[in-house]
Design an enzyme around this catalytic site. Structure first.
Site, PDB file in Angstrom:
ATOM      1  N   GLY A  12       0.839  -1.202   0.000  1.00 13.02           N
ATOM      2  CA  GLY A  12       0.000   0.000   0.000  1.00 13.02           C
ATOM      3  C   GLY A  12       0.876   1.253   0.000  1.00 13.02           C
ATOM      4  N   VAL A  14       1.591   3.556   2.483  1.00 12.93           N
ATOM      5  CA  VAL A  14       2.511   3.661   3.623  1.00 12.93           C
ATOM      6  C   VAL A  14       3.546   2.535   3.569  1.00 12.93           C
ATOM      7  CG1 VAL A  14       2.701   3.614   6.148  1.00 12.93           C
ATOM      8  CG2 VAL A  14       0.786   4.812   5.066  1.00 12.93           C
ATOM      9  N   THR A  38      -2.417 -10.484   2.211  1.00 12.25           N
ATOM     10  CA  THR A  38      -3.790 -11.011   2.232  1.00 12.25           C
ATOM     11  C   THR A  38      -4.244 -11.374   0.816  1.00 12.25           C
ATOM     12  OG1 THR A  38      -4.625  -8.755   2.075  1.00 12.25           O
ATOM     13  CG2 THR A  38      -4.470  -9.687   4.284  1.00 12.25           C
ATOM     14  N   SER A  39      -3.458 -10.988  -0.205  1.00 15.33           N
ATOM     15  CA  SER A  39      -3.924 -11.215  -1.586  1.00 15.33           C
ATOM     16  C   SER A  39      -2.886 -11.866  -2.517  1.00 15.33           C
ATOM     17  CB  SER A  39      -4.345  -9.875  -2.199  1.00 15.33           C
ATOM     18  OG  SER A  39      -3.231  -9.018  -2.240  1.00 15.33           O
ATOM     19  N   CYS A 137      -0.967  11.191  11.652  1.00 15.93           N
ATOM     20  CA  CYS A 137       0.043  11.928  10.874  1.00 15.93           C
ATOM     21  C   CYS A 137       0.139  13.408  11.249  1.00 15.93           C
ATOM     22  CB  CYS A 137      -0.225  11.776   9.384  1.00 15.93           C
ATOM     23  SG  CYS A 137      -1.958  11.864   8.949  1.00 15.93           S
ATOM     24  N   GLN A 164      -5.133  18.867   4.906  1.00 22.93           N
ATOM     25  CA  GLN A 164      -4.619  17.501   4.805  1.00 22.93           C
ATOM     26  C   GLN A 164      -4.723  16.926   3.389  1.00 22.93           C
ATOM     27  OE1 GLN A 164      -6.116  16.673   9.300  1.00 22.93           O
ATOM     28  NE2 GLN A 164      -5.546  14.837   8.193  1.00 22.93           N
ATOM     29  N   GLY A 168      -3.702  10.855   2.964  1.00 22.54           N
ATOM     30  CA  GLY A 168      -4.146  10.464   4.298  1.00 22.54           C
ATOM     31  C   GLY A 168      -5.399   9.612   4.251  1.00 22.54           C
ATOM     32  N   LYS A 244      -8.222  13.330  17.924  1.00 20.09           N
ATOM     33  CA  LYS A 244      -6.913  12.693  18.090  1.00 20.09           C
ATOM     34  C   LYS A 244      -5.824  13.692  18.476  1.00 20.09           C
ATOM     35  CE  LYS A 244      -7.723   9.011  14.682  1.00 20.09           C
ATOM     36  NZ  LYS A 244      -7.469   8.597  13.289  1.00 20.09           N
ATOM     37  N   ARG A 268      -9.665  18.460   4.585  1.00 23.30           N
ATOM     38  CA  ARG A 268      -9.012  17.768   3.451  1.00 23.30           C
ATOM     39  C   ARG A 268      -8.890  18.763   2.309  1.00 23.30           C
ATOM     40  NH1 ARG A 268      -6.697  13.412   4.389  1.00 23.30           N
ATOM     41  NH2 ARG A 268      -8.531  12.251   5.062  1.00 23.30           N
ATOM     42  N   HIS A 275       0.740  17.090   4.355  1.00 21.75           N
ATOM     43  CA  HIS A 275      -0.207  17.783   5.234  1.00 21.75           C
ATOM     44  C   HIS A 275       0.410  19.119   5.647  1.00 21.75           C
ATOM     45  CE1 HIS A 275      -2.629  14.306   5.327  1.00 21.75           C
ATOM     46  NE2 HIS A 275      -2.590  13.992   6.594  1.00 21.75           N
ATOM     47  N   GLN A 351       3.106  13.379   4.562  1.00 25.81           N
ATOM     48  CA  GLN A 351       2.196  12.536   5.341  1.00 25.81           C
ATOM     49  C   GLN A 351       2.623  11.066   5.319  1.00 25.81           C
ATOM     50  OE1 GLN A 351      -0.415  10.324   3.823  1.00 25.81           O
ATOM     51  NE2 GLN A 351      -1.011   9.708   5.892  1.00 25.81           N
TER      52      GLN A 351
END
Ligand code: HSE
Length: 369
Positions: A12, A14, A38-39, A137, A164, A168, A244, A268, A275, A351
């Site tokens: 992915g 990140v 997983t794939s 982040c 952002q 993200g 957060k 966003r 960010h 980010q």
């Protein structure tokens, strides 16, 4: 013996940035990496060449996961919730390093941002803590930018306004933003040379508001617009992203019992992976801007104080200047006209790097020393 480190979610956004950083820093030579998916189960690992092993394991195979000394996951909250508790209930005593948010506020987990809380990390490892989680982040990027003021206990409160990036919200959201801008441009490109700008603007808006404009991920148009809501709604009217800011900041700083007050409005915008944040800070005492600049710039090697000039701001203090780097520029530093203890500042950070992958990568180093 080198530790076995299982990677999950490494393809992915990140995860890919994490692997790129680890390759650059030659981190793989210090570990035995095992790649789970997983794939892609059973396939040859063609994504990262020359690294043992060549076959990808099943990320839901608890027996294989239990053989790991350390598991690093960038797979997301759903995976963490399915697998983490199962592993722990089977008495797995390995280290779990997670980029997702679900374990952040657990009492058994530590939020990692070592330029800020390396002492806490070291002490926690000695005490036997086994779960380490990357923080939100914007929180990590804020703490790196303002680390000097936090460490000298100069902050009474902060309000943050965030700008952002699409990243993200994940890879699909980045693609959706690109699709949105492409559709708009294709619809108006023939008008640009000869039409009045208001005619073009009308066409832009009708394109964006058309029923088939792609908004599956963001739930609203982002191109040529913004979305002042990120994540779920909390009971007090904050978004979860806003909630957060105070909770994670104080957990990182070990100040949960005596919290610094922070609140935010999280927005966003159409940046791709950086960010930005605008702070209003109430200082505990009136100190000069040059003293503040010294305190900020001496806190860590990545923060860079940008002089409050038009030229420097346009050149260094924006997402395009920062993207793909570990730099944390902070600028627009000035006292607000409302009083000499009120400081305004603006920062930008990648980010995917300091906002997500880098604290995780650096956490691994504490465990393989
Ligand atoms: N919640 C963040 C965002 C992702 O939506 O931008 C990074 O923690």
């Amino acid at each position: 013996m080198k530790k076995y480190v299982g990677f999950v979610g490494w393809r992915g956004t990140v995860g890919t940035v994490l692997i790129q950083r680890m390759l650059k820093e030659k981190d793989f030579k210090n570990i035995n990496p095992i790649f789970f998916s997983t794939s892609q189960i059973g396939k040859k690992n063609l994504f990262i060449q020359d690294i043992y092993p060549y076959y990808i394991k099943d990320a839901y195979n608890i027996l294989d996961l239990k053989k790991m000394d350390i598991i690093i996951t960038c797979q997301g909250t759903e995976y963490t919730e399915k697998v983490y508790f199962e592993l722990r209930s089977q008495n797995w005593k390995g280290y779990w390093i997670d980029a997702a948010s679900s374990l952040r506020m657990n009492k058994d987990s530590i939020l990692v941002l070592d330029p800020v809380n390396n002492v806490l990390i070291e002490e926690s490892i000695k005490k036997g803590v086994k779960t380490f989680v990357g923080s939100n982040c914007t929180v990590s990027l804020m703490l790196l930018a303002l680390g000097g003021l936090f460490s000298k206990n100069l902050i009474e409160w902060i309000t943050v306004h965030t700008y952002q990036a699409a990243s993200g919200s994940g890879a699909k959201s980045m693609l959706e933003l690109l699709q949105q801008t492409g559709i708009v441009f294709n619809n108006i490109s023939s008008l640009i040379v000869n039409s009045h700008v208001l005619e073009i603007e009308k066409k832009v808006n009708s394109t964006i508001q058309s029923a088939n404009f792609p908004i599956e991920n963001f739930k609203a148009p982002l191109a040529y617009s913004l979305i002042p809501w990120i994540d779920k709604k909390m009971k007090n009217g904050q978004s979860k992203e806003e909630w957060k800011v105070q909770s994670e900041t104080n957990k990182i700083l070990s100040r949960t019992d005596n919290p610094i007050r922070l609140d935010a409005t999280c927005v966003r915008i159409s940046s791709l992976r950086c960010h930005s944040q605008s702070f209003t800070i109430k200082l505990k005492k009136d100190i000069s801007i040059s003293e503040i600049e010294d305190i900020l710039s001496s806190h860590n090697p990545w923060v860079k104080v940008i002089p409050n000039t038009i030229k420097d701001t346009l050149r260094y203090l924006n997402p395009i200047a920062v993207t793909g780097t570990l730099n944390i520029p902070i600028g627009r530093l000035r006292k607000l006209t409302i009083g000499s203890k009120y400081l305004s500042a603006f920062t930008v950070g990648d980010q995917l790097l300091w906002g997500a992958a880098e604290p995780i990568r650096r956490m691994l180093h504490f465990l393989i020393k």
